[in-house]
Design a protein around this motif. Structure first.
Motif, PDB file in Angstrom:
ATOM      1  N   LYS A 180       0.827  -1.207   0.000  1.00 22.69           N
ATOM      2  CA  LYS A 180       0.000   0.000   0.000  1.00 22.69           C
ATOM      3  C   LYS A 180       0.859   1.253   0.000  1.00 22.69           C
ATOM      4  CE  LYS A 180      -4.189  -1.936   2.057  1.00 22.69           C
ATOM      5  NZ  LYS A 180      -5.109  -1.937   3.217  1.00 22.69           N
ATOM      6  N   GLN A 181       1.965   1.221   0.754  1.00 21.60           N
ATOM      7  CA  GLN A 181       2.890   2.353   0.772  1.00 21.60           C
ATOM      8  C   GLN A 181       3.493   2.572  -0.620  1.00 21.60           C
ATOM      9  OE1 GLN A 181       6.531   1.778   2.991  1.00 21.60           O
ATOM     10  NE2 GLN A 181       6.443   3.853   3.812  1.00 21.60           N
ATOM     11  N   TYR A 182       3.904   1.474  -1.243  1.00 21.66           N
ATOM     12  CA  TYR A 182       4.472   1.527  -2.597  1.00 21.66           C
ATOM     13  C   TYR A 182       3.450   2.099  -3.570  1.00 21.66           C
ATOM     14  CZ  TYR A 182       6.399  -0.549  -6.962  1.00 21.66           C
ATOM     15  OH  TYR A 182       6.882  -0.764  -8.227  1.00 21.66           O
ATOM     16  N   GLU A 183       2.227   1.595  -3.503  1.00 21.13           N
ATOM     17  CA  GLU A 183       1.166   2.062  -4.398  1.00 21.13           C
ATOM     18  C   GLU A 183       0.890   3.548  -4.204  1.00 21.13           C
ATOM     19  OE1 GLU A 183      -3.573   1.139  -5.208  1.00 21.13           O
ATOM     20  OE2 GLU A 183      -2.344  -0.304  -4.113  1.00 21.13           O
ATOM     21  N   TYR A 184       0.884   3.995  -2.952  1.00 25.02           N
ATOM     22  CA  TYR A 184       0.623   5.403  -2.660  1.00 25.02           C
ATOM     23  C   TYR A 184       1.701   6.296  -3.292  1.00 25.02           C
ATOM     24  CZ  TYR A 184       0.492   9.788  -0.071  1.00 25.02           C
ATOM     25  OH  TYR A 184       0.476  11.124   0.254  1.00 25.02           O
ATOM     26  N   TYR A 185       2.971   5.982  -3.037  1.00 25.46           N
ATOM     27  CA  TYR A 185       4.059   6.810  -3.567  1.00 25.46           C
ATOM     28  C   TYR A 185       4.139   6.727  -5.088  1.00 25.46           C
ATOM     29  CZ  TYR A 185       5.825   8.082   0.997  1.00 25.46           C
ATOM     30  OH  TYR A 185       5.947   8.620   2.252  1.00 25.46           O
ATOM     31  N   ARG A 186       3.859   5.572  -5.651  1.00 21.41           N
ATOM     32  CA  ARG A 186       3.863   5.448  -7.107  1.00 21.41           C
ATOM     33  C   ARG A 186       2.820   6.366  -7.725  1.00 21.41           C
ATOM     34  NH1 ARG A 186       2.944  -0.366  -8.386  1.00 21.41           N
ATOM     35  NH2 ARG A 186       0.809   0.142  -7.807  1.00 21.41           N
ATOM     36  N   HIS A 313       6.661   1.445 -14.722  1.00 22.80           N
ATOM     37  CA  HIS A 313       6.075   1.889 -13.453  1.00 22.80           C
ATOM     38  C   HIS A 313       4.717   2.555 -13.689  1.00 22.80           C
ATOM     39  CE1 HIS A 313       9.163   0.822 -10.599  1.00 22.80           C
ATOM     40  NE2 HIS A 313      10.101   1.348 -11.362  1.00 22.80           N
ATOM     41  N   PHE A 314       4.620   3.340 -14.761  1.00 26.45           N
ATOM     42  CA  PHE A 314       3.326   3.949 -15.079  1.00 26.45           C
ATOM     43  C   PHE A 314       2.275   2.873 -15.318  1.00 26.45           C
ATOM     44  CE2 PHE A 314       0.305   5.170 -18.406  1.00 26.45           C
ATOM     45  CZ  PHE A 314      -0.334   6.233 -17.784  1.00 26.45           C
ATOM     46  N   GLN A 316       1.833   0.180 -13.934  1.00 27.26           N
ATOM     47  CA  GLN A 316       1.371  -0.423 -12.676  1.00 27.26           C
ATOM     48  C   GLN A 316       0.474   0.531 -11.885  1.00 27.26           C
ATOM     49  OE1 GLN A 316       2.673  -3.662 -12.563  1.00 27.26           O
ATOM     50  NE2 GLN A 316       3.641  -2.912 -14.431  1.00 27.26           N
ATOM     51  N   SER A 317       0.374   1.779 -12.346  1.00 27.08           N
ATOM     52  CA  SER A 317      -0.286   2.828 -11.554  1.00 27.08           C
ATOM     53  C   SER A 317      -1.793   2.854 -11.782  1.00 27.08           C
ATOM     54  CB  SER A 317       0.302   4.193 -11.906  1.00 27.08           C
ATOM     55  OG  SER A 317      -0.119   4.579 -13.212  1.00 27.08           O
ATOM     56  N   SER A 318      -2.506   3.570 -10.898  1.00 29.71           N
ATOM     57  CA  SER A 318      -3.956   3.718 -11.038  1.00 29.71           C
ATOM     58  C   SER A 318      -4.301   4.537 -12.275  1.00 29.71           C
ATOM     59  CB  SER A 318      -4.545   4.366  -9.787  1.00 29.71           C
ATOM     60  OG  SER A 318      -3.973   5.639  -9.562  1.00 29.71           O
ATOM     61  N   GLN A 319      -3.409   5.491 -12.666  1.00 31.09           N
ATOM     62  CA  GLN A 319      -3.655   6.258 -13.890  1.00 31.09           C
ATOM     63  C   GLN A 319      -3.805   5.340 -15.098  1.00 31.09           C
ATOM     64  OE1 GLN A 319      -1.841  10.071 -15.047  1.00 31.09           O
ATOM     65  NE2 GLN A 319      -0.456   9.724 -13.327  1.00 31.09           N
ATOM     66  N   TYR A 320      -2.902   4.391 -15.201  1.00 29.96           N
ATOM     67  CA  TYR A 320      -2.942   3.440 -16.315  1.00 29.96           C
ATOM     68  C   TYR A 320      -4.171   2.550 -16.213  1.00 29.96           C
ATOM     69  CZ  TYR A 320      -1.813  -0.812 -18.958  1.00 29.96           C
ATOM     70  OH  TYR A 320      -1.858  -1.896 -19.801  1.00 29.96           O
ATOM     71  N   TRP A 321      -4.401   1.951 -15.044  1.00 27.69           N
ATOM     72  CA  TRP A 321      -5.469   0.968 -14.921  1.00 27.69           C
ATOM     73  C   TRP A 321      -6.853   1.581 -15.020  1.00 27.69           C
ATOM     74  CZ3 TRP A 321      -5.154  -3.826 -15.987  1.00 27.69           C
ATOM     75  CH2 TRP A 321      -3.917  -4.475 -15.871  1.00 27.69           C
ATOM     76  N   ASN A 322      -7.012   2.846 -14.619  1.00 30.08           N
ATOM     77  CA  ASN A 322      -8.298   3.513 -14.806  1.00 30.08           C
ATOM     78  C   ASN A 322      -8.640   3.603 -16.293  1.00 30.08           C
ATOM     79  OD1 ASN A 322      -8.657   3.861 -12.071  1.00 30.08           O
ATOM     80  ND2 ASN A 322      -7.856   5.943 -12.038  1.00 30.08           N
ATOM     81  N   GLN A 323      -7.623   3.896 -17.118  1.00 26.81           N
ATOM     82  CA  GLN A 323      -7.840   3.966 -18.564  1.00 26.81           C
ATOM     83  C   GLN A 323      -8.043   2.571 -19.155  1.00 26.81           C
ATOM     84  OE1 GLN A 323      -5.296   6.964 -20.770  1.00 26.81           O
ATOM     85  NE2 GLN A 323      -4.168   6.933 -18.826  1.00 26.81           N
TER      86      GLN A 323
END
Length: 400
Positions: A180-186, A313-314, A316-323
């Motif tokens: 969760k920490q990793y996901e937050y900072y990413r 890294h992008f 893996q992020s929520s920005q990518y997965w939302n799209q």
């Protein structure tokens, strides 16, 4: 001298008597219960079968066949000989055997711990279907030390079991916290902010581009994987849930003129385009030659304005997965083709900022992976320690 040794020295210095299970247990079998029966009689009482996951439970029904303290064992299949301690209201299927104490000089839980060591050695694997039937079980011998010794052993092993479960829960919680920490900072590092009409990341201006503007895409090669060859054949199943290449179960091809164009090199990205893993992206960082399979799309960048590791890294992020989740095709098998991939938008800061972000996120990724790898190893080490002491506690000299 520990307490167990003191008790043995006091009560049974010459050893202990061994008895067959048929002498001390009533032995029986469960009954046939179909999936339809389980579905039509849903209730609160567990039904146990031949599996080992979920403590053997396959469902709950509104009646029960047994109430009290029992041992059950798996009679057929890959898990034959697995022993369980049961206490309460429950039922078992026909691929389970049942042991109910009929004497007072043994504790059920002591018998459970002892049989968890010895029972599998009596399984017959004849005809390809492992079995441990009642006629064999009744002849298995078990030591009968005094009740005080049995109870002390049960107390120790129950505590070991409790501590092992607590340790596993703590390690899992630590891993989840790091994730969760990793996901937050990413997400923080990869999300630009708008200031005065400009998008900025760490003070640097960001350019938004679609993946189609900066990337080139190629579908993989269709062939049957082989056990030997001179290039690895990377398949969709070789990408794990964390977007990393799986380092076991290698499959191969022979490099030919027909498949040479499907070679992947260090820095190439592969994306799963269909099925349960659709959208998962892997950065290929290996030094060996490989060809990628047909359910994958290779991504290469047209220029040096973006680092492959930054894009990984992008991805893996929520920005990518939302799209990705918004754009993917419906149906039983989600499809994420190159036309969809071209639409994905991402922020591209200067290379220096990309390098900074990659450096930070690589450290987080390594930390989470270290814990992920260390977790099973730590649990296995504790399990071996537990098994060592359990075996030591349950080894008795037989009285002559």
């Amino acid at each position: 001298m520990n307490k167990i040794e003191e008790l043995i020295e006091k009560f049974c210095p010459e050893g202990v008597e061994y008895k067959e299970l048929g002498e001390i247990f009533k032995i029986s079998r469960g009954r046939v219960m179909s999936k339809e029966y389980l579905r039509d009689n849903v209730g609160e009482y567990p039904v146990y079968s031949s599996q080992t996951v979920d403590n053997g439970e396959i469902g709950k029904i509104d009646t029960y066949d047994y109430d009290g303290e029992y041992l059950s064992w798996t009679t057929d299949g890959a898990n034959a000989g697995t022993i369980f301690y049961r206490n309460g209201k429950f039922s078992i299927t026909n691929v389970c055997g049942l042991l109910k104490l009929k004497v007072k000089d043994i504790i059920s839980r002591f018998a459970y711990y002892y049989l968890s060591i010895s029972m599998k050695s009596f399984v017959s694997s004849g005809m390809g279907n492992p079995k441990l039937m009642s006629n064999v079980v009744q002849t298995i011998q078990i030591p009968i030390p005094p009740l005080a010794i049995q109870q002390e052993i049960v107390n120790i092993l129950d505590k070991f079991t409790e501590l092992e479960a607590e340790l596993e829960a703590e390690l899992e919680a630590e891993l989840e916290a790091r994730r969760k920490q990793y996901e937050y900072y990413r997400n923080q590092l990869l999300t630009p902010i708008e200031v005065g009409g400009k998008w900025l990341m760490n003070g640097d201006e960001v350019e938004w581009k679609t993946l189609g503007e900066i990337g080139e895409f190629k579908y993989g090669f269709t062939d049957k994987a082989k056990d030997i060859g001179n290039v690895r054949f990377v398949r969709i199943t070789d990408i794990n849930e964390n977007g990393k290449i799986i380092e076991n179960d290698f499959k191969y091809l022979d490099l030919t003129d027909d498949n040479e164009e499907f070679l992947i090199y260090k820095g190439d990205l592969l994306m799963a385009r269909t099925g349960a893993t659709y959208g998962k992206t892997m950065l290929f960082n290996e030094d060996y030659p490989a060809i990628f399979a047909s359910f994958l799309i290779r991504i290469r960048f047209k220029d040096k304005s973006i680092l492959p590791a930054y894009y990984w890294h992008f991805s893996q992020s929520s920005q990518y997965w939302n799209q990705a989740n918004r754009l993917v095709g419906g149906g039983a098998q989600p499809q994420f083709n190159a036309n969809v991939l071209k639409i994905i938008k991402l922020p591209i800061p200067p290379l220096s900022e990309q390098e900074r972000i990659v450096g930070i996120l690589d450290k987080f990724d390594a930390l989470v992976n270290d814990i992920s790898k260390g977790l099973p190893a730590e649990i296995e080490a504790r399990r071996k320690q537990y098994e060592y002491y359990r075996n030591k506690l349950l080894t008795f000299k037989e009285k002559e």
